[in-house]
Design an enzyme around this catalytic site. Structure first.
Site, PDB file in Angstrom:
ATOM      1  N   THR A  70       8.438  -5.506 -32.750  1.00  0.00           N
ATOM      2  CA  THR A  70       8.424  -4.366 -31.830  1.00  0.00           C
ATOM      3  C   THR A  70       9.577  -3.422 -32.155  1.00  0.00           C
ATOM      4  O   THR A  70       9.402  -2.208 -32.217  1.00  0.00           O
ATOM      5  CB  THR A  70       8.507  -4.863 -30.369  1.00  0.00           C
ATOM      6  OG1 THR A  70       7.389  -5.722 -30.132  1.00  0.00           O
ATOM      7  CG2 THR A  70       8.489  -3.720 -29.381  1.00  0.00           C
ATOM      8  N   ASN A 146      -4.281  -9.251 -34.304  1.00  0.00           N
ATOM      9  CA  ASN A 146      -3.818 -10.368 -33.467  1.00  0.00           C
ATOM     10  C   ASN A 146      -4.893 -10.894 -32.524  1.00  0.00           C
ATOM     11  O   ASN A 146      -4.908 -12.065 -32.187  1.00  0.00           O
ATOM     12  CB  ASN A 146      -2.587  -9.946 -32.658  1.00  0.00           C
ATOM     13  CG  ASN A 146      -2.747  -8.602 -32.000  1.00  0.00           C
ATOM     14  OD1 ASN A 146      -3.001  -7.600 -32.670  1.00  0.00           O
ATOM     15  ND2 ASN A 146      -2.604  -8.563 -30.697  1.00  0.00           N
ATOM     16  N   GLN A 174       0.772 -11.049 -38.087  1.00  0.00           N
ATOM     17  CA  GLN A 174      -0.147 -12.195 -38.077  1.00  0.00           C
ATOM     18  C   GLN A 174      -0.483 -12.690 -39.489  1.00  0.00           C
ATOM     19  O   GLN A 174      -1.041 -13.762 -39.642  1.00  0.00           O
ATOM     20  CB  GLN A 174      -1.440 -11.835 -37.323  1.00  0.00           C
ATOM     21  CG  GLN A 174      -1.228 -11.455 -35.871  1.00  0.00           C
ATOM     22  CD  GLN A 174      -0.774 -12.633 -34.989  1.00  0.00           C
ATOM     23  OE1 GLN A 174      -0.827 -13.810 -35.383  1.00  0.00           O
ATOM     24  NE2 GLN A 174      -0.327 -12.325 -33.781  1.00  0.00           N
ATOM     25  N   SER A 193       7.605 -10.959 -37.244  1.00  0.00           N
ATOM     26  CA  SER A 193       8.310 -11.640 -36.149  1.00  0.00           C
ATOM     27  C   SER A 193       8.317 -13.138 -36.414  1.00  0.00           C
ATOM     28  O   SER A 193       7.251 -13.736 -36.622  1.00  0.00           O
ATOM     29  CB  SER A 193       7.578 -11.408 -34.824  1.00  0.00           C
ATOM     30  OG  SER A 193       8.039 -10.246 -34.199  1.00  0.00           O
ATOM     31  N   ALA A 194       9.509 -13.753 -36.368  1.00  0.00           N
ATOM     32  CA  ALA A 194       9.639 -15.167 -36.744  1.00  0.00           C
ATOM     33  C   ALA A 194       8.817 -16.110 -35.868  1.00  0.00           C
ATOM     34  O   ALA A 194       8.293 -17.118 -36.355  1.00  0.00           O
ATOM     35  CB  ALA A 194      11.115 -15.564 -36.682  1.00  0.00           C
ATOM     36  N   HIS A 195       8.688 -15.793 -34.570  1.00  0.00           N
ATOM     37  CA  HIS A 195       8.030 -16.763 -33.683  1.00  0.00           C
ATOM     38  C   HIS A 195       6.532 -16.894 -33.934  1.00  0.00           C
ATOM     39  O   HIS A 195       5.890 -17.795 -33.397  1.00  0.00           O
ATOM     40  CB  HIS A 195       8.297 -16.424 -32.206  1.00  0.00           C
ATOM     41  CG  HIS A 195       7.622 -15.193 -31.695  1.00  0.00           C
ATOM     42  ND1 HIS A 195       6.556 -15.260 -30.841  1.00  0.00           N
ATOM     43  CD2 HIS A 195       7.850 -13.881 -31.906  1.00  0.00           C
ATOM     44  CE1 HIS A 195       6.169 -14.028 -30.526  1.00  0.00           C
ATOM     45  NE2 HIS A 195       6.941 -13.172 -31.162  1.00  0.00           N
ATOM     46  N   THR A 231      25.707  -7.106 -33.995  1.00  0.00           N
ATOM     47  CA  THR A 231      26.121  -8.361 -34.643  1.00  0.00           C
ATOM     48  C   THR A 231      24.889  -9.176 -35.015  1.00  0.00           C
ATOM     49  O   THR A 231      23.987  -9.369 -34.200  1.00  0.00           O
ATOM     50  CB  THR A 231      27.040  -9.169 -33.694  1.00  0.00           C
ATOM     51  OG1 THR A 231      28.130  -8.335 -33.346  1.00  0.00           O
ATOM     52  CG2 THR A 231      27.543 -10.440 -34.348  1.00  0.00           C
ATOM     53  N   CYS A 319       0.169  -9.977 -24.950  1.00  0.00           N
ATOM     54  CA  CYS A 319       0.780  -8.811 -24.292  1.00  0.00           C
ATOM     55  C   CYS A 319      -0.156  -8.241 -23.244  1.00  0.00           C
ATOM     56  O   CYS A 319       0.270  -7.556 -22.331  1.00  0.00           O
ATOM     57  CB  CYS A 319       1.048  -7.689 -25.284  1.00  0.00           C
ATOM     58  SG  CYS A 319       1.704  -8.248 -26.795  1.00  0.00           S
TER      59      CYS A 319
HETATM   60  N1  PLP Z   1       2.221  -6.988 -33.973  1.00  0.00           N
HETATM   61  C1  PLP Z   1       1.309  -7.958 -33.802  1.00  0.00           C
HETATM   62  C2  PLP Z   1       0.070  -7.938 -34.625  1.00  0.00           C
HETATM   63  C3  PLP Z   1       1.538  -8.969 -32.859  1.00  0.00           C
HETATM   64  O1  PLP Z   1       0.626  -9.920 -32.693  1.00  0.00           O
HETATM   65  C4  PLP Z   1       2.742  -8.939 -32.116  1.00  0.00           C
HETATM   66  C5  PLP Z   1       2.974  -9.951 -31.069  1.00  0.00           C
HETATM   67  O2  PLP Z   1       2.057 -10.312 -30.337  1.00  0.00           O
HETATM   68  C6  PLP Z   1       3.653  -7.918 -32.352  1.00  0.00           C
HETATM   69  C7  PLP Z   1       3.372  -6.953 -33.288  1.00  0.00           C
HETATM   70  C8  PLP Z   1       4.960  -7.827 -31.596  1.00  0.00           C
HETATM   71  O3  PLP Z   1       5.780  -8.901 -31.918  1.00  0.00           O
HETATM   72  P1  PLP Z   1       7.118  -9.161 -31.068  1.00  0.00           P
HETATM   73  O4  PLP Z   1       6.669  -9.251 -29.639  1.00  0.00           O
HETATM   74  O5  PLP Z   1       7.645 -10.445 -31.595  1.00  0.00           O
HETATM   75  O6  PLP Z   1       8.016  -8.003 -31.308  1.00  0.00           O
END
Ligand code: PLP
Length: 383
Positions: A70, A146, A174, A193-195, A231, A319
């Site tokens: 994001t 996603n 993804q 995004s790492a998670h 940081t 989301c």
């Molecule tokens: N882009 C895609 C395709 C995603 O699936 C997501 C998270 O659902 C994001 C961006 C945003 O990731 P984050 O919430 O880790 O910033």
């Protein structure tokens, strides 16, 4: 619990947890501090950057660590909106809200889009046509969706943008850690995004191409080569590098991805006689994702019923939870609202086994029977 919601977030990998703890313990100093402990933290940060860059096929100096996709998408949108001199921004109709909303805010009234097919897939030729005719200052087409897992022709889009000398933002959230990725040539920004691939939340990367002069995501203490102040989250970065290493190695192994795709496809075949349809038809998707149109009841009842039986699936994008109406992705696919309301997202991970897919199919058969029977006599469900 059997977890089928990896597109929302993947469980933390043991390698990532170990790396996080080690970095927190051994490299707690600030990488910008001038003493030896700071220098050791800086060396560890550099090592992680080299590792992440090599795994993504980018140069170390192009990798900027962020708090997630994001932040990266917002920074790219903001930068080019300010530098565009009135030109437009071109988006696919299925972009994640972090790209769509940032475009709407920063490019006010200068956002253009184009059509996707009934699977939500766009054509690189459509982008090329817009590049010739409308001359946008930035193009955004994600790598894989996603909500549906549908793969976009993003490498061709990158080539078309490169040929036209236009900047390109690729949301690879993804895709990364599931399929092999090589950052293409040209002015291509990539966010991750790492998670989503087994690292912790709140850490990610942004690939900033060398030619992006003057690009700054965040001002302040001039960390990250001046591109992104603040940081550095070294434990998060170390954990992300470890998760990336593990998943990219698997993603490069065609036999591993093919086996998982087959388990998912066998699962889909088992659902067919129950009246379950695949929302994206035969379009190419990530091996881990399927978007299903369920019979008998709206998707939230399916999520609820499966959750009670220990299976975690999703109604769509995490989301969008709680939002009314069909998502923009399903709308762009032209799915009738009545079918969109019955759409379920199932997304597996590297550790999901064939037996997990079987167990989910059995649970779906049970829920289908329950919902069918409930449909015959009015029942009030208490959540
Ligand atoms: N882009 C895609 C395709 C995603 O699936 C997501 C998270 O659902 C994001 C961006 C945003 O990731 P984050 O919430 O880790 O910033």
């Amino acid at each position: 619990m059997t977890y089928f919601d990896h597109n929302a977030t993947a469980p933390l990998l043991p390698q990532a947890e170990a790396a996080w703890l080690a970095a927190s313990r051994d490299h707690f100093a600030n990488p910008s501090s001038p003493h030896q402990a700071g220098a050791r933290a800086r060396a560890e940060l550099d090592r992680c950057r080299e590792r992440v860059a090599a795994l993504l096929g980018a140069a170390p100096e192009e990798i900027v660590f962020t708090s997630g996709a994001t932040e990266g998408a917002n920074a790219v949108m903001r930068h080019f909106a300010a530098a565009s001199g009135g030109a437009a921004c071109l988006l696919s109709p299925v972009e994640h809200p972090c790209v769509r909303a940032a475009a709407e805010v920063f490019w006010k009234g200068r956002v253009r889009s184009f059509e996707a097919d009934c699977a939500g897939r766009v054509k690189a030729e459509d982008v090329a046509e817009h590049l010739r005719e409308a001359r946008p200052a930035l193009v955004a087409v994600m790598a894989a969706n996603n909500e549906t897992g549908v793969l976009q022709p993003w490498e061709e889009v990158a080539e078309a943008c490169h040929a036209a000398g236009v900047a390109y933002l690729c949301d690879a959230v993804q895709w990364v850690g599931r399929l092999p990725l090589r950052v293409p040539a040209g002015c291509t920004f990539v966010v991750g995004s790492a998670h989503k691939f087994g690292g912790p939340k709140g850490v990610g990367f942004l690939r900033v191409p060398r030619e992006a002069e003057g690009f700054v995501a965040m001002v302040g203490g001039e960390q990250e080569g001046g591109r992104r102040s603040g940081t550095e989250n070294l434990p998060g970065v170390a954990a992300m590098a470890a998760a990336l290493d593990y998943t990219v190695t698997l993603a490069k192994n065609g036999a591993e991805t093919a086996a998982r795709g087959k388990w998912r496809n066998n699962f889909i075949e088992r659902l067919d006689p129950m009246g379950v349809k695949v929302a994206t038809g035969g379009a190419p998707t990530l091996w881990n994702t399927v978007s299903l149109i369920m019979p008998h009841a709206p998707n939230h009842r399916w999520v609820n019923q499966l959750s009670r039986r220990g299976f975690m699936v999703s109604t769509g994008s995490a989301c969008a939870t709680g939002r009314e109406g069909p998502s923009h992705v399903l709308s762009a696919m032209g799915l009738p609202p009545e079918e969109a309301r019955r759409t379920l997202r199932v997304s597996s991970g590297w550790a999901t086994g064939e037996d997990d897919w079987h167990a989910l199919a059995n649970a779906i058969a049970e829920v289908a029977a329950d919902l069918r029977n409930q449909g015959r006599s009015p029942v009030i469900e208490i959540p």
